[in-house]
Each structure stands twice: as C-alpha cells, then as structure tokens.
Motif scaffolding. Structure first.
Motif, PDB file in Angstrom:
ATOM      1  N   UNK A   1      17.118  -3.674   6.037  1.00  0.00           N
ATOM      2  CA  UNK A   1      16.128  -3.038   6.887  1.00  0.00           C
ATOM      3  C   UNK A   1      14.737  -3.229   6.290  1.00  0.00           C
ATOM      4  N   UNK A   2      13.821  -3.746   7.101  1.00  0.00           N
ATOM      5  CA  UNK A   2      12.462  -4.006   6.621  1.00  0.00           C
ATOM      6  C   UNK A   2      11.715  -2.703   6.376  1.00  0.00           C
ATOM      7  N   UNK A   3      11.001  -2.667   5.254  1.00  0.00           N
ATOM      8  CA  UNK A   3      10.174  -1.521   4.915  1.00  0.00           C
ATOM      9  C   UNK A   3       8.723  -1.874   5.215  1.00  0.00           C
ATOM     10  N   UNK A   4       8.160  -1.225   6.229  1.00  0.00           N
ATOM     11  CA  UNK A   4       6.806  -1.530   6.695  1.00  0.00           C
ATOM     12  C   UNK A   4       5.840  -0.463   6.208  1.00  0.00           C
ATOM     13  N   UNK A   5       4.766  -0.894   5.567  1.00  0.00           N
ATOM     14  CA  UNK A   5       3.698   0.018   5.167  1.00  0.00           C
ATOM     15  C   UNK A   5       2.649   0.077   6.258  1.00  0.00           C
ATOM     16  N   UNK A   6       2.336   1.265   6.724  1.00  0.00           N
ATOM     17  CA  UNK A   6       1.323   1.452   7.762  1.00  0.00           C
ATOM     18  C   UNK A   6       0.005   1.850   7.111  1.00  0.00           C
ATOM     19  N   UNK A   7      -0.985   0.984   7.256  1.00  0.00           N
ATOM     20  CA  UNK A   7      -2.304   1.201   6.678  1.00  0.00           C
ATOM     21  C   UNK A   7      -3.235   1.524   7.845  1.00  0.00           C
ATOM     22  N   UNK A   8      -3.507   2.812   8.036  1.00  0.00           N
ATOM     23  CA  UNK A   8      -4.333   3.270   9.154  1.00  0.00           C
ATOM     24  C   UNK A   8      -5.809   3.177   8.797  1.00  0.00           C
ATOM     25  N   UNK A  16     -13.183  -6.866   2.550  1.00  0.00           N
ATOM     26  CA  UNK A  16     -12.312  -7.428   1.508  1.00  0.00           C
ATOM     27  C   UNK A  16     -11.552  -6.345   0.752  1.00  0.00           C
ATOM     28  N   UNK A  17     -12.123  -5.153   0.645  1.00  0.00           N
ATOM     29  CA  UNK A  17     -11.424  -4.055  -0.022  1.00  0.00           C
ATOM     30  C   UNK A  17     -10.123  -3.703   0.683  1.00  0.00           C
ATOM     31  N   UNK A  18     -10.167  -3.647   2.018  1.00  0.00           N
ATOM     32  CA  UNK A  18      -8.946  -3.381   2.795  1.00  0.00           C
ATOM     33  C   UNK A  18      -7.899  -4.451   2.523  1.00  0.00           C
ATOM     34  N   UNK A  19      -8.328  -5.705   2.498  1.00  0.00           N
ATOM     35  CA  UNK A  19      -7.387  -6.812   2.297  1.00  0.00           C
ATOM     36  C   UNK A  19      -6.817  -6.818   0.879  1.00  0.00           C
ATOM     37  N   UNK A  20      -7.656  -6.521  -0.099  1.00  0.00           N
ATOM     38  CA  UNK A  20      -7.189  -6.471  -1.494  1.00  0.00           C
ATOM     39  C   UNK A  20      -6.098  -5.404  -1.631  1.00  0.00           C
ATOM     40  N   UNK A  21      -6.348  -4.231  -1.060  1.00  0.00           N
ATOM     41  CA  UNK A  21      -5.373  -3.139  -1.157  1.00  0.00           C
ATOM     42  C   UNK A  21      -4.095  -3.485  -0.401  1.00  0.00           C
ATOM     43  N   UNK A  22      -4.223  -3.964   0.834  1.00  0.00           N
ATOM     44  CA  UNK A  22      -3.041  -4.305   1.641  1.00  0.00           C
ATOM     45  C   UNK A  22      -2.207  -5.373   0.949  1.00  0.00           C
ATOM     46  N   UNK A  23      -2.863  -6.410   0.449  1.00  0.00           N
ATOM     47  CA  UNK A  23      -2.145  -7.495  -0.213  1.00  0.00           C
ATOM     48  C   UNK A  23      -1.469  -7.000  -1.488  1.00  0.00           C
ATOM     49  N   UNK A  24      -2.166  -6.173  -2.255  1.00  0.00           N
ATOM     50  CA  UNK A  24      -1.576  -5.644  -3.493  1.00  0.00           C
ATOM     51  C   UNK A  24      -0.351  -4.781  -3.181  1.00  0.00           C
ATOM     52  N   UNK A  25      -0.468  -3.952  -2.150  1.00  0.00           N
ATOM     53  CA  UNK A  25       0.656  -3.079  -1.773  1.00  0.00           C
ATOM     54  C   UNK A  25       1.891  -3.886  -1.386  1.00  0.00           C
TER      55      UNK A  25
END
Length: 194
Positions: A1-8, A16-25
């Motif tokens: 089962x895929x585990x999806x992180x929801x970044x609201x 770029x801050x949003x992308x850095x955090x999303x990619x790191x997560x």
C-alpha cells in the motif's frame, strides 16, 4: 500500500523551499509520494491576498513536472469552502482506499495543531511528518512524544512566499528562489507587482 504524504499550502507562489522539503520528505522517510495539495482558502489567511486557484495550481504543475515522486493535487478545489484538513483527509481516504495518507507540516503548524478542527481524530487516524523551522524553535508541548508524529531532519529553509511576493513588489531579483518555469510564469503574468 502506497504511503502518500500530503503537503498542504496556498503555494502563493510555490518556491524552492517547498520543493526542497517535499523532495527531502519523499527521499528520507517512508513516504512513497508527496502530493502538493493546493489550498483554495486557508481559514487563517485572507482570501483576497491569493492568486486565483488555477494560477497557483499551474505553478505547482510547472514546479513539480520533473519530480516523479511529487505530484500536484487540486482535491480541495471540489470541497466546500472554507475547508478543513479533517474534511480533506476523510474525502481523499474514501476516494483512494488503497493508499495510506499522512500529513506533512512545519514545526510552526505543529504548535497550533491543537487549534485545528477535530485534531484528535487526525492524530488517531493519520501520521504527521514534521520538518524543522529555525524561527520557531523546538516544540515542547503535548505532541512532543506522540506516536503519530514523526520529526524528519530536513534542511531548514527560511524562504517564504510572503518574502517572494514582497521582493517582486519591490522590484528585487528573486529568480534564484523560484523554479525557473514558475519565475517565468510569474514574470510573464505580471503577478505580485502591485
């Protein structure tokens, strides 16, 4: 089962801050994908300060198109407004029963989680992945040792959409803070200049 992180977020604009955090997560946790959920109206923000929903969604598409594990989501656009996270979680879980969903939030949001609508139900049914924020310090509250809250040692990024909007208004060069296609979109549309 895929585990999806929801970044609201309102992503007004995505940077770029949003992308850095999303990619790191997605790379350094057990999350399989990140869905960037564009919020049409945050109950704690003034609606008149937001670009139209479709413009913010378009920018998230442009910013994430080269990231296989990061996807834009307009799921909240079809829900009654103003919307609350618990409603979105119930809706998305029902719509995608084969996925597990988790929340991603900054430490600043964790401090106010106890003010969220039905926050107890959120913590009962969903994991929360928290990234650090320098300006907020360490959260020492009832959530410190909660079994559903997972702190991820992500890079600390002190870039904000407000800072970018102000820089554009002041005619400062903020191109390095935005994915190139997002910067180009903002520039061509003359967004945030007034």
């Amino acid at each position: 089962m895929k585990n999806i992180g929801l970044y609201f977020g309102t992503f007004n604009p995505i940077h770029i801050g949003h992308l850095i955090i999303a990619n790191h997560m997605v790379e350094y946790s057990d999350l399989d994908e990140i869905w960037m959920v564009v919020t049409p109206h945050n109950p704690f923000k003034k609606k008149n300060s937001l670009l139209d929903n479709h413009h913010r969604l378009d920018m998230v598409y442009l910013a994430t198109e080269e990231y296989e594990k990061i996807q834009p989501s307009d799921i909240e656009f079809r829900l009654p407004q103003p919307n609350y996270t618990i409603n979105t979680l119930a809706h998305i879980s029902e719509k995608h029963p084969n996925y597990t969903f988790s929340l991603i939030m900054g430490e600043d949001n964790l401090k106010s989680l106890h003010k969220w609508k039905n926050y107890e139900a959120i913590l009962e049914d969903y994991n929360v992945y928290v990234y650090p924020r320098v300006s907020e310090g360490i959260v020492e509250n009832q959530f410190k040792n909660h079994k559903k809250i997972h702190r991820v040692d992500a890079p600390i990024v002190e870039v904000s959409s407000t800072m970018i909007r102000n820089a554009i208004k002041e005619e400062k060069n903020c191109k390095p803070l935005l994915p190139f296609k997002v910067w180009k979109y903002i520039d061509e549309m003359n967004f945030y200049k007034k």
